[in-house]
Write a protein that holds these residues in place. Sequence first.
Motif, PDB file in Angstrom:
ATOM      1  N   MET A   1       0.861  -1.163   0.000  1.00 53.71           N
ATOM      2  CA  MET A   1       0.000   0.000   0.000  1.00 53.71           C
ATOM      3  C   MET A   1       0.910   1.230   0.000  1.00 53.71           C
ATOM      4  N   LEU A   2       0.558   2.196  -0.838  1.00 51.01           N
ATOM      5  CA  LEU A   2       1.283   3.465  -0.855  1.00 51.01           C
ATOM      6  C   LEU A   2       0.456   4.489  -0.084  1.00 51.01           C
ATOM      7  N   ILE A   3       1.048   5.099   0.915  1.00 52.42           N
ATOM      8  CA  ILE A   3       0.381   6.109   1.728  1.00 52.42           C
ATOM      9  C   ILE A   3       1.130   7.419   1.528  1.00 52.42           C
ATOM     10  N   THR A   4       0.419   8.445   1.090  1.00 49.55           N
ATOM     11  CA  THR A   4       1.029   9.750   0.846  1.00 49.55           C
ATOM     12  C   THR A   4       0.300  10.800   1.658  1.00 49.55           C
ATOM     13  N   VAL A   5       1.053  11.674   2.294  1.00 48.22           N
ATOM     14  CA  VAL A   5       0.490  12.772   3.078  1.00 48.22           C
ATOM     15  C   VAL A   5       1.101  14.071   2.577  1.00 48.22           C
ATOM     16  N   THR A   6       0.245  15.064   2.354  1.00 47.36           N
ATOM     17  CA  THR A   6       0.699  16.401   1.980  1.00 47.36           C
ATOM     18  C   THR A   6       0.231  17.374   3.040  1.00 47.36           C
ATOM     19  N   ARG A   7       1.155  18.187   3.520  1.00 49.21           N
ATOM     20  CA  ARG A   7       0.822  19.244   4.478  1.00 49.21           C
ATOM     21  C   ARG A   7       1.123  20.569   3.803  1.00 49.21           C
ATOM     22  N   SER A   8       0.170  21.501   3.908  1.00 49.01           N
ATOM     23  CA  SER A   8       0.390  22.821   3.317  1.00 49.01           C
ATOM     24  C   SER A   8      -0.190  23.869   4.240  1.00 49.01           C
ATOM     25  N   GLY A   9       0.133  25.121   3.944  1.00 50.99           N
ATOM     26  CA  GLY A   9      -0.384  26.222   4.747  1.00 50.99           C
ATOM     27  C   GLY A   9       0.621  26.649   5.787  1.00 50.99           C
ATOM     28  N   GLY A  10       0.104  27.123   6.892  1.00 50.96           N
ATOM     29  CA  GLY A  10       0.979  27.608   7.949  1.00 50.96           C
ATOM     30  C   GLY A  10       1.517  28.993   7.619  1.00 50.96           C
ATOM     31  N   PHE A  11       2.348  29.482   8.475  1.00 50.25           N
ATOM     32  CA  PHE A  11       2.872  30.848   8.353  1.00 50.25           C
ATOM     33  C   PHE A  11       3.681  31.042   7.080  1.00 50.25           C
ATOM     34  N   THR A  12       4.541  30.072   6.761  1.00 51.69           N
ATOM     35  CA  THR A  12       5.413  30.217   5.598  1.00 51.69           C
ATOM     36  C   THR A  12       4.797  29.697   4.315  1.00 51.69           C
ATOM     37  N   GLY A  13       3.712  28.955   4.401  1.00 47.23           N
ATOM     38  CA  GLY A  13       3.050  28.429   3.216  1.00 47.23           C
ATOM     39  C   GLY A  13       3.837  27.335   2.514  1.00 47.23           C
ATOM     40  N   VAL A  14       4.761  26.717   3.219  1.00 48.10           N
ATOM     41  CA  VAL A  14       5.581  25.662   2.627  1.00 48.10           C
ATOM     42  C   VAL A  14       4.782  24.364   2.575  1.00 48.10           C
ATOM     43  N   GLU A  15       4.807  23.713   1.417  1.00 46.14           N
ATOM     44  CA  GLU A  15       4.131  22.435   1.269  1.00 46.14           C
ATOM     45  C   GLU A  15       5.143  21.309   1.394  1.00 46.14           C
ATOM     46  N   THR A  22       4.283   0.496   2.109  1.00 48.32           N
ATOM     47  CA  THR A  22       4.285  -0.395   3.267  1.00 48.32           C
ATOM     48  C   THR A  22       4.758  -1.809   2.947  1.00 48.32           C
ATOM     49  N   SER A  23       4.946  -2.124   1.674  1.00 46.49           N
ATOM     50  CA  SER A  23       5.229  -3.515   1.294  1.00 46.49           C
ATOM     51  C   SER A  23       6.514  -4.075   1.902  1.00 46.49           C
ATOM     52  N   GLN A  24       7.478  -3.238   2.217  1.00 46.61           N
ATOM     53  CA  GLN A  24       8.750  -3.710   2.768  1.00 46.61           C
ATOM     54  C   GLN A  24       8.939  -3.336   4.234  1.00 46.61           C
ATOM     55  N   ARG A  25       7.877  -2.920   4.885  1.00 41.95           N
ATOM     56  CA  ARG A  25       7.987  -2.480   6.283  1.00 41.95           C
ATOM     57  C   ARG A  25       7.517  -3.580   7.224  1.00 41.95           C
ATOM     58  N   ARG A  26       8.201  -3.682   8.361  1.00 44.96           N
ATOM     59  CA  ARG A  26       7.794  -4.666   9.372  1.00 44.96           C
ATOM     60  C   ARG A  26       6.452  -4.285   9.992  1.00 44.96           C
ATOM     61  N   ASP A  27       6.161  -2.987  10.042  1.00 41.62           N
ATOM     62  CA  ASP A  27       4.910  -2.514  10.641  1.00 41.62           C
ATOM     63  C   ASP A  27       3.820  -2.275   9.590  1.00 41.62           C
ATOM     64  N   ALA A  28       3.935  -2.954   8.441  1.00 41.48           N
ATOM     65  CA  ALA A  28       2.997  -2.733   7.332  1.00 41.48           C
ATOM     66  C   ALA A  28       1.546  -2.936   7.749  1.00 41.48           C
ATOM     67  N   ARG A  29       1.270  -4.030   8.421  1.00 44.38           N
ATOM     68  CA  ARG A  29      -0.116  -4.336   8.801  1.00 44.38           C
ATOM     69  C   ARG A  29      -0.704  -3.228   9.674  1.00 44.38           C
ATOM     70  N   GLU A  30       0.059  -2.769  10.660  1.00 36.97           N
ATOM     71  CA  GLU A  30      -0.422  -1.728  11.564  1.00 36.97           C
ATOM     72  C   GLU A  30      -0.635  -0.409  10.813  1.00 36.97           C
ATOM     73  N   LEU A  31       0.314  -0.056   9.937  1.00 35.34           N
ATOM     74  CA  LEU A  31       0.176   1.192   9.181  1.00 35.34           C
ATOM     75  C   LEU A  31      -1.030   1.154   8.246  1.00 35.34           C
ATOM     76  N   GLU A  32      -1.244   0.030   7.594  1.00 43.33           N
ATOM     77  CA  GLU A  32      -2.380  -0.103   6.681  1.00 43.33           C
ATOM     78  C   GLU A  32      -3.701  -0.022   7.431  1.00 43.33           C
ATOM     79  N   GLN A  33      -3.768  -0.646   8.586  1.00 43.35           N
ATOM     80  CA  GLN A  33      -4.986  -0.549   9.400  1.00 43.35           C
ATOM     81  C   GLN A  33      -5.200   0.890   9.877  1.00 43.35           C
ATOM     82  N   LEU A  34      -4.116   1.541  10.279  1.00 43.64           N
ATOM     83  CA  LEU A  34      -4.208   2.931  10.713  1.00 43.64           C
ATOM     84  C   LEU A  34      -4.706   3.816   9.580  1.00 43.64           C
ATOM     85  N   ALA A  35      -4.171   3.607   8.375  1.00 43.77           N
ATOM     86  CA  ALA A  35      -4.591   4.405   7.224  1.00 43.77           C
ATOM     87  C   ALA A  35      -6.071   4.209   6.918  1.00 43.77           C
TER      88      ALA A  35
END
Length: 80
Positions: A1-15, A22-35
């Motif tokens: 699973m590919l999980i992407t997060v984008t944060r934007s805004g704030g004082f400086t407006g930096v994105e 998750t395919s190669q992560r030991r915590d893949a199952r937990e991350l996928e459930q969290l997502a």
Amino acid sequence: MLITVTRSGGFTGVEKTRGIDTSQRRDARELEQLARRAVPSAADSFHYRIAVDDQVFDLEGPTLTEEQRELVRTVLGEGA
């Protein structure tokens, strides 16, 4: 699973965007459930784009605040 997060805004407006595969992560199952729990299922709900002067906000129906609902009802002239 590919999980992407984008944060934007704030004082400086930096994105910042970062993704993880998750395919190669030991915590893949937990991350996928969290997502799956973190992202609301709103397939059959309304999506709103509210523009206030030069600011644009994209919102999902189930997550609207009462103030946003009132604004939508007033501007569209119908229930939200």
